[in-house]
Design a protein around this motif. Sequence first.
Motif, PDB file in Angstrom:
ATOM      1  N   SER A  83      42.874  33.600  47.178  1.00  0.00           N
ATOM      2  CA  SER A  83      43.179  33.499  45.751  1.00  0.00           C
ATOM      3  C   SER A  83      43.308  34.872  45.116  1.00  0.00           C
ATOM      4  O   SER A  83      44.156  35.088  44.239  1.00  0.00           O
ATOM      5  CB  SER A  83      42.107  32.669  45.032  1.00  0.00           C
ATOM      6  OG  SER A  83      40.847  33.290  45.119  1.00  0.00           O
ATOM      7  N   LYS A  84      42.479  35.837  45.526  1.00  0.00           N
ATOM      8  CA  LYS A  84      42.562  37.177  44.955  1.00  0.00           C
ATOM      9  C   LYS A  84      43.864  37.872  45.353  1.00  0.00           C
ATOM     10  O   LYS A  84      44.487  38.557  44.552  1.00  0.00           O
ATOM     11  CB  LYS A  84      41.358  38.016  45.392  1.00  0.00           C
ATOM     12  CG  LYS A  84      40.033  37.542  44.815  1.00  0.00           C
ATOM     13  CD  LYS A  84      40.012  37.684  43.306  1.00  0.00           C
ATOM     14  CE  LYS A  84      38.643  37.300  42.758  1.00  0.00           C
ATOM     15  NZ  LYS A  84      38.606  37.396  41.277  1.00  0.00           N
ATOM     16  N   ASP A 120      46.513  36.317  43.267  1.00  0.00           N
ATOM     17  CA  ASP A 120      46.449  36.800  41.878  1.00  0.00           C
ATOM     18  C   ASP A 120      47.146  38.147  41.745  1.00  0.00           C
ATOM     19  O   ASP A 120      47.919  38.382  40.811  1.00  0.00           O
ATOM     20  CB  ASP A 120      44.998  36.935  41.429  1.00  0.00           C
ATOM     21  CG  ASP A 120      44.354  35.598  41.099  1.00  0.00           C
ATOM     22  OD1 ASP A 120      45.091  34.623  40.887  1.00  0.00           O
ATOM     23  OD2 ASP A 120      43.111  35.542  41.060  1.00  0.00           O
ATOM     24  N   THR A 165      50.875  37.797  42.176  1.00  0.00           N
ATOM     25  CA  THR A 165      51.457  37.175  40.980  1.00  0.00           C
ATOM     26  C   THR A 165      51.677  38.211  39.890  1.00  0.00           C
ATOM     27  O   THR A 165      52.692  38.198  39.183  1.00  0.00           O
ATOM     28  CB  THR A 165      50.539  36.051  40.478  1.00  0.00           C
ATOM     29  OG1 THR A 165      50.391  35.070  41.506  1.00  0.00           O
ATOM     30  CG2 THR A 165      51.122  35.380  39.247  1.00  0.00           C
TER      31      THR A 165
END
Length: 939
Positions: free
Chosen positions: A872-873, A876, A879
């Motif tokens: 997820s990091k 992120d 993104t």
Amino acid sequence: MTEPVDPSALAACAGAVLCAVAWVAVCWRRTGRWLSALATALYAARGVRRPSKYGHWPRRARTQRRRLGPWVVSLPVILAGCGSARLPRTAQGPEGSWRTFANGLRFFVAPDSSGDVVQVHMRVRAGSRNETRAQGGLAHFSEHLAFARTMPDGRTMLAALGQEALDYQGTTDYDSVDFKATTVAAHLPTVLGLFASALDGSCEVRPEVFTRERNVVLSEIEYLMPGTVTAYDELQALVYSPDHPYGHLPSGTPETVSALTAEDACDFLRGRFTPGNASVVITGRVSEADALAAAEATLKPLASRAALPEVVVPPVAGTGGRKKLAGLPGGRGTALVFHLPPASSEDGHLAAILVQAVAETGGAAEQLSSLELHYIGGSAAPAAVLVARGLVEEEVLQAAVAGVREAVGEKKTVESLRPQLRIEAATRYEHLDARAERLVEVADGSRHGALATDLRAIDGLTPAALTRLAEQVLALDQVEVLELEPGPTRAGTGLAAVTRLADDARPATAEPDVAARLLREIPATSRSSRYTLANGLTVVLAPSSSPLVDVRLVIAAGGADAPPEHPLLAVMAAQMLEPPKKSAHARAYAKMTARGAKTEVRLTHETTVFKARGLANETHHLLRGLAAEVLAGEYDFAARAAKVELLYDDMVGRLRAEPVRRGVARLSLDRCEADPLRYEGDLDDISDAAITAFREQHYRAGRTTLIVAGGFDEAVARAHVQAAFGGRAPWGAPATAPARPGRPDPAVRPEVVRVWKNQAQVTVFLGLVVPSELRRDEGTLSLARQLIEDAIQAVRERLGISYGFSVTREELCGAELLVIVGDIDAAHVEQGVAELRQALARLRTREGIVAGLAAARRPVAARLLAEASDSSKIADRLTYLVRHDLPLDYYRSEAREVAEARADAVADLMARLLAPDRLFKVCTGPEERTEACEALNSP
């Protein structure tokens, strides 16, 4: 001599890994609140020491905290150690290797070569259970002095960690004192040596430092429990007993802390901060051999010292009955107290799940406006307190208890919950700091804290086990009832006269080449690749060793593309979208959710981001399922009214959950009235046709980037991406980006705003709007933030009258802000404000920048380079790059710019950013004390 790896053992290890990974599943979209809460509860009971998810509760004292940003690398521990050589003459754990030195210190190492940084965690069995009620706060204060001691080279441990670590902090709770630091491998021996110094029995503290640190502790108490510390301390005594080891607050009270002496604290340090009481964990990018060599050079030579015996915690059983308690925040209410089995036991894990379920079940009841769940006490005899505010029907709480007792006997409840718990377990081991906190309990060979232990507990989640515990823990005749009543609040912290320390003769400026050396120490590895499909879709792949995969579909359409009269059109287009109900797309979506995948959507001013997260070996199902939802999804306008109602509820909930600093910032800017969260129009005015047209115009391959981050094989992933997203219908047609009108930066209201509030500290909010041209200059902006953070943190370190200031970056009202927040004791606010003004004034000068630039470069470069390694990091960060159209090596190039930043240019920037007329200034506190804040308008 290193023992050879046994091939059969290695094969068994690999098999265990595959089995464990095969059993992991992820959270699903639209999960009921009840089941979601159960997963969270498992971790609240497993020694994961964190604030309650429902509100701030003074579970433990916190101190010496300096967070420098999201540099912490996280990777799955389940893979660590299986393919590495064993340490000689030690036991081999499921995630690494441990040994015990002759002095009694337990050491555990779990290498992870796919990250960039190293996490060090030392736990000392010296928590508040070992102090008497009259000495409340002694353990916490002793931890402060361990950081503030003067070492042989003249520095304090705090100053030395500022040079050698990227992040460091200390915490104290009922059972232990923890020291934590994040660094790079080259500095591991030095950091371990600093931690070892806390166990050598020395206690050299200058009198003025002692006074200053005691003032800081007193200030922390008021910060955590403003005016209500007496009530919280009485709660501990009611739940346990006044003479029980858990019967008082770990922070102590102003009265008990004020009575502590240097002799008290030093005796505690010498008697309990011993090698035999300590466990040390190292995890992250360091080889097993290097970690062991560092430990043998620093920890092993520590002389063995006799430790005072740890105070035994007797068990506490629920006895039922009713008691009254006055003075807790929130006024009248009712609280239920549940006594739980030891947190480290299997029963303790499952019991916490039950209590969390009661909280969620009661929270769904219309009769209760609010419900909070807090855990108190230590791991040997934990207790859970369920608090309902206002005019409470006690029967509603009892019905929630009875409902859970009945539901846990159903097999479908447990089977639907198990996949979610497993993915939560794996997620906890992705994050390096959280992993170290769990593994510190493995250092004695107990296996408690290991991922395998967590998975076994999940396997033990059976209806029979839950039913047995429910009859024990949720028996209403054993649950204690507290009648909460309003009570007086005590103002003031009892701070002694402020002792101002001279500026440190050895400031943490480090050598001029510190940032350049950091670039050499952290490998220049690139884990990401970018390519474009024939239909125009941009794909970014970022493989890692994570057992999870995070998939993002980033569409270049957001709030900026909505018409002014309907600012929430982009939100409606995303939130109204439903997965297909028929066809192969429907089957693909069903397969994804059947495996526990969780999807969600996030919107910003520029983008709409659809997310899916699941198990790494289910990557193809995630890709196909997300494609089915976004590309083949449908609008069910017959259910529009219910969707709109949910959207309104979500907007209200998000506003209520916002930190105070964001609310203050809204009131201080001139364009926040147009914030979509404060939309006062009628969503029914947005037509169905407009929603459909927005999707058809913007949800196009040519305006979209697909991000896949986590544990997958790149070649296989490329084939799955092509199969899921490579077609043209319905979104492959060319799409041109619409022109977006420019948005000027909002202006701040520079006058000082004073909000009168009866509290013992004055809360100071300062903020500035980041100029538009800097919003894509991550390195310069991060460097400016670090310089501010270092300067204002010195206010606390010199005076000891504030809990400490923090600097946050906020995206708000179409702009980016830096917001400074801190608390200063009201009795000394004039001195605190004067110091704060001086700190900001120094940053507007070349001399001030020169003095702090070298120290700031290191953590900033570290943050830019230490790419997060959990799925997820990584997603992120990618993104962010996609959103701002930045290259994949952006963070490394920014790190080089930070290392080469010129003092003159930085000084010019800081003088412009920190000009008094560019800052908003808000102070809350007693009326007569906030007058000092008017001085913040002066240079």
